[in-house]
Design a protein around this motif. Structure first.
Motif, PDB file in Angstrom:
ATOM      1  N   GLY A  91       7.447  -5.343   2.079  1.00  0.00           N
ATOM      2  CA  GLY A  91       7.153  -4.339   1.056  1.00  0.00           C
ATOM      3  C   GLY A  91       7.416  -2.929   1.550  1.00  0.00           C
ATOM      4  N   ALA A  92       7.439  -1.993   0.589  1.00  0.00           N
ATOM      5  CA  ALA A  92       7.557  -0.579   0.958  1.00  0.00           C
ATOM      6  C   ALA A  92       6.326  -0.172   1.763  1.00  0.00           C
ATOM      7  CB  ALA A  92       7.685   0.276  -0.300  1.00  0.00           C
ATOM      8  N   SER A  93       5.217  -0.859   1.522  1.00  0.00           N
ATOM      9  CA  SER A  93       3.974  -0.542   2.260  1.00  0.00           C
ATOM     10  C   SER A  93       4.198  -0.628   3.763  1.00  0.00           C
ATOM     11  CB  SER A  93       2.854  -1.518   1.883  1.00  0.00           C
ATOM     12  OG  SER A  93       2.605  -1.483   0.521  1.00  0.00           O
ATOM     13  N   LEU A  96       6.378   2.194   5.024  1.00  0.00           N
ATOM     14  CA  LEU A  96       5.620   3.449   5.170  1.00  0.00           C
ATOM     15  C   LEU A  96       4.809   3.416   6.467  1.00  0.00           C
ATOM     16  CD1 LEU A  96       4.188   3.897   1.558  1.00  0.00           C
ATOM     17  CD2 LEU A  96       5.557   5.586   2.798  1.00  0.00           C
ATOM     18  N   PHE A 117       0.287   9.169  -3.621  1.00  0.00           N
ATOM     19  CA  PHE A 117      -0.040   7.745  -3.453  1.00  0.00           C
ATOM     20  C   PHE A 117      -1.053   7.565  -2.321  1.00  0.00           C
ATOM     21  CE2 PHE A 117       1.459   3.481  -1.681  1.00  0.00           C
ATOM     22  CZ  PHE A 117       0.725   2.749  -2.599  1.00  0.00           C
ATOM     23  N   TYR A 120      -0.451   7.221   1.651  1.00  0.00           N
ATOM     24  CA  TYR A 120       0.016   8.327   2.498  1.00  0.00           C
ATOM     25  C   TYR A 120      -1.158   8.927   3.274  1.00  0.00           C
ATOM     26  CZ  TYR A 120       3.789   8.078  -0.975  1.00  0.00           C
ATOM     27  OH  TYR A 120       4.767   7.653  -1.829  1.00  0.00           O
ATOM     28  N   ASN A 161       7.849  11.578  -2.857  1.00  0.00           N
ATOM     29  CA  ASN A 161       7.781  10.345  -3.653  1.00  0.00           C
ATOM     30  C   ASN A 161       8.245  10.676  -5.069  1.00  0.00           C
ATOM     31  OD1 ASN A 161       5.055   8.578  -5.249  1.00  0.00           O
ATOM     32  ND2 ASN A 161       7.019   7.745  -4.662  1.00  0.00           N
ATOM     33  N   ASN A 165       4.066   8.224  -8.024  1.00  0.00           N
ATOM     34  CA  ASN A 165       2.790   7.620  -8.351  1.00  0.00           C
ATOM     35  C   ASN A 165       1.736   8.566  -7.781  1.00  0.00           C
ATOM     36  OD1 ASN A 165       0.508   6.052  -8.647  1.00  0.00           O
ATOM     37  ND2 ASN A 165       1.085   4.512  -7.128  1.00  0.00           N
ATOM     38  N   ASP A 193       9.784   8.091  -0.226  1.00  0.00           N
ATOM     39  CA  ASP A 193       9.367   6.823  -0.842  1.00  0.00           C
ATOM     40  C   ASP A 193      10.018   6.737  -2.230  1.00  0.00           C
ATOM     41  OD1 ASP A 193       8.064   4.772  -2.128  1.00  0.00           O
ATOM     42  OD2 ASP A 193       6.045   5.408  -1.562  1.00  0.00           O
ATOM     43  N   TYR A 196      10.120   3.742  -6.971  1.00  0.00           N
ATOM     44  CA  TYR A 196      10.268   3.749  -8.444  1.00  0.00           C
ATOM     45  C   TYR A 196      11.641   4.242  -8.881  1.00  0.00           C
ATOM     46  CZ  TYR A 196       5.247   2.942  -8.457  1.00  0.00           C
ATOM     47  OH  TYR A 196       4.003   2.390  -8.264  1.00  0.00           O
ATOM     48  N   LYS A 223       8.693  -3.053  -7.650  1.00  0.00           N
ATOM     49  CA  LYS A 223       8.561  -2.425  -8.970  1.00  0.00           C
ATOM     50  C   LYS A 223       9.803  -2.663  -9.821  1.00  0.00           C
ATOM     51  CE  LYS A 223       4.915  -0.507  -7.001  1.00  0.00           C
ATOM     52  NZ  LYS A 223       3.521  -0.680  -7.294  1.00  0.00           N
ATOM     53  N   ARG A 231       6.338  -9.349  -1.487  1.00  0.00           N
ATOM     54  CA  ARG A 231       6.196  -8.498  -0.309  1.00  0.00           C
ATOM     55  C   ARG A 231       7.535  -8.280   0.391  1.00  0.00           C
ATOM     56  NH1 ARG A 231       4.190  -5.914  -1.835  1.00  0.00           N
ATOM     57  NH2 ARG A 231       3.514  -4.830   0.019  1.00  0.00           N
TER      58      ARG A 231
HETATM   59  N1  PLP Z   1       4.859   3.478  -2.700  1.00  0.00           N
HETATM   60  C1  PLP Z   1       4.317   3.779  -3.878  1.00  0.00           C
HETATM   61  C2  PLP Z   1       4.459   5.152  -4.409  1.00  0.00           C
HETATM   62  C3  PLP Z   1       3.623   2.810  -4.613  1.00  0.00           C
HETATM   63  O1  PLP Z   1       3.104   3.112  -5.796  1.00  0.00           O
HETATM   64  C4  PLP Z   1       3.493   1.511  -4.055  1.00  0.00           C
HETATM   65  C5  PLP Z   1       2.723   0.476  -4.756  1.00  0.00           C
HETATM   66  O2  PLP Z   1       1.952   0.724  -5.658  1.00  0.00           O
HETATM   67  C6  PLP Z   1       4.085   1.247  -2.824  1.00  0.00           C
HETATM   68  C7  PLP Z   1       4.764   2.247  -2.164  1.00  0.00           C
HETATM   69  C8  PLP Z   1       3.985  -0.108  -2.173  1.00  0.00           C
HETATM   70  O3  PLP Z   1       5.025  -0.922  -2.610  1.00  0.00           O
HETATM   71  P1  PLP Z   1       5.215  -2.411  -2.055  1.00  0.00           P
HETATM   72  O4  PLP Z   1       4.642  -3.331  -3.065  1.00  0.00           O
HETATM   73  O5  PLP Z   1       6.695  -2.576  -1.955  1.00  0.00           O
HETATM   74  O6  PLP Z   1       4.550  -2.495  -0.753  1.00  0.00           O
END
Ligand code: PLP
Length: 376
Positions: A91-93, A96, A117, A120, A161, A165, A193, A196, A223, A231
């Motif tokens: 995931g992007a999580s 990050l 978000f 961060y 971002n 979000n 990030d 979106y 997304k 993930r």
């Molecule tokens: N970055 C932003 C701005 C998000 O809103 C989210 C998830 O809500 C994520 C990263 C995490 O994304 P992922 O599901 O790919 O880990």
């Protein structure tokens, strides 16, 4: 027993809202597409499982997927990236987390959009970095001069971002370019990030990496392809930045010990997502746009609303009726789940985040309920 690092982290308010959902509530709290993952992606993952692709993959991801990500970066973002400069992540999580862990030492400053978000803030705190808020104006623009003034000799990185979000703001090309210049002049890394990227309505997306190499670009599949539970995401690093600091190699070290690799069959699903999903993405974005117009028109009658240009959130100023927590509480009591803006930083305290990743009819119902509550 528990480390201070862990004790200091607050649980995500968004998760709490998620746990409050029941069958009767209208969920305008959740940050994920309400669509199923497209069939061809599911089929590709199933095929991978049937073919026994259940083993560890290379740490940085299967070469086919990294190659497809490079093609995507060329076609969508006009970037020439070598597949060795791509890391496929959980995931992007995770992307990050790797970025912040690889860059931030105790006391280093991280410029974070506020509201921004949740991760961060928490990831910076986990790494014992100092958060410096990037304040946003009424339309959620970044004041570039103010950002410039906040930079000091401890500033390590700036997080951007866009689309955002929780605000739905898509940054203007001019502002992105100006921030890139600041990053270059001060030897600061932009962590961009772009999760979106494809959920965008009236504007064009630009990646800071188009204007500077001082950038880590983060994206993923959650997304744009309705793949949140899979993930799977990725990152790439500006070529000269990577040459100078070996960032990719260092991030792979953390990834290797923490995660080993992203889930094998999810990587094959992601490959299918990049190969043939244009129509699915277009249809999904069209529906999100229809809902965006509905919810903005409804909320405008009650609150001060900036019309979002991307993502699937709207972030109205509700201060006429109390602070964000009070208003959110009232809404939740009346069966509408939403997230108080304070969850996204101190500057969000007069706001509430609504997600419109929910059926059109439910948004209509929610607006009706809100009119009853607030117009009496
Ligand atoms: N970055 C932003 C701005 C998000 O809103 C989210 C998830 O809500 C994520 C990263 C995490 O994304 P992922 O599901 O790919 O880990």
């Amino acid at each position: 027993m528990i480390s201070n690092r862990c004790k200091n982290i607050k649980p995500s308010a968004i998760r709490e809202i998620f746990n409050m959902a029941n069958e009767t509530s209208i969920n305008l709290g959740i940050g994920e597409p309400d669509f199923d993952t497209p069939k061809h992606i599911i089929e590709a993952a199933k095929k991978a499982l049937d073919e026994g692709k259940t083993h560890y993959t290379p740490n940085n991801g299967i070469p086919e997927l990294r190659e497809a990500i490079c093609e995507k970066l060329k076609n969508d973002n006009n970037l020439d990236v070598n597949q060795n400069n791509v890391v496929v992540t959980c995931g992007a999580s995770e992307a990050l987390m790797l970025s912040i862990m690889a860059l931030v030492n105790k006391g280093d400053e991280v410029l974070v959009p506020n509201p921004g978000f949740v991760s961060y803030f928490s990831l910076t705190e986990l790494c014992e970095g100092e958060i410096k808020s990037i304040n946003l104006d009424e339309e959620f623009n970044i004041d570039v001069d103010e950002l410039n003034e906040k930079i000091g000799n401890k500033t390590k990185c700036i997080i951007l971002n866009s689309p955002s979000n929780p605000t739905g703001r898509v940054l203007d090309k001019g502002d992105i370019k100006a921030i890139c210049e600041i990053a270059e002049d001060n030897n600061i890394v932009i962590i961009s990030d772009e999760i979106y990227e494809k959920i965008i309505y009236d504007k064009k997306h630009y990646s800071p990496m188009q204007f500077t190499d001082n950038c880590i670009l983060i994206n993923g599949f959650s997304k744009s392809y309705a793949m949140t539970g899979w993930r799977i995401g990725y990152l790439t690093v500006g070529e000269s930045l990577n040459e100078k600091y070996n960032l990719i190699e260092n991030m792979i070290k953390i990834h290797q010990y923490g995660f080993a690799c992203a889930t094998s069959f999810a990587q094959y699903g992601a490959l299918a997502a990049l190969k043939g999903s244009q129509k699915c993405v277009e249809d999904m974005v069209k529906e999100f746009k229809r809902r965006r117009d509905l919810i903005v028109d409804g909320l405008k009658k009650l609150f001060k609303v900036y019309k979002p240009e991307g993502a699937f959130y709207v972030f109205p100023d509700v201060s006429e009726y109390g602070d964000g927590v009070e208003v959110a509480k009232k809404l939740i009591e009346n069966g509408i789940l939403c997230v108080p803006g304070i969850a996204f930083g101190e500057n969000g305290k007069n706001y509430v985040r609504f997600s419109y990743a929910t059926k059109y009819e439910d948004i209509e119902k929610a607006i009706q309920i809100m009119e009853e509550i607030f117009e009496g």
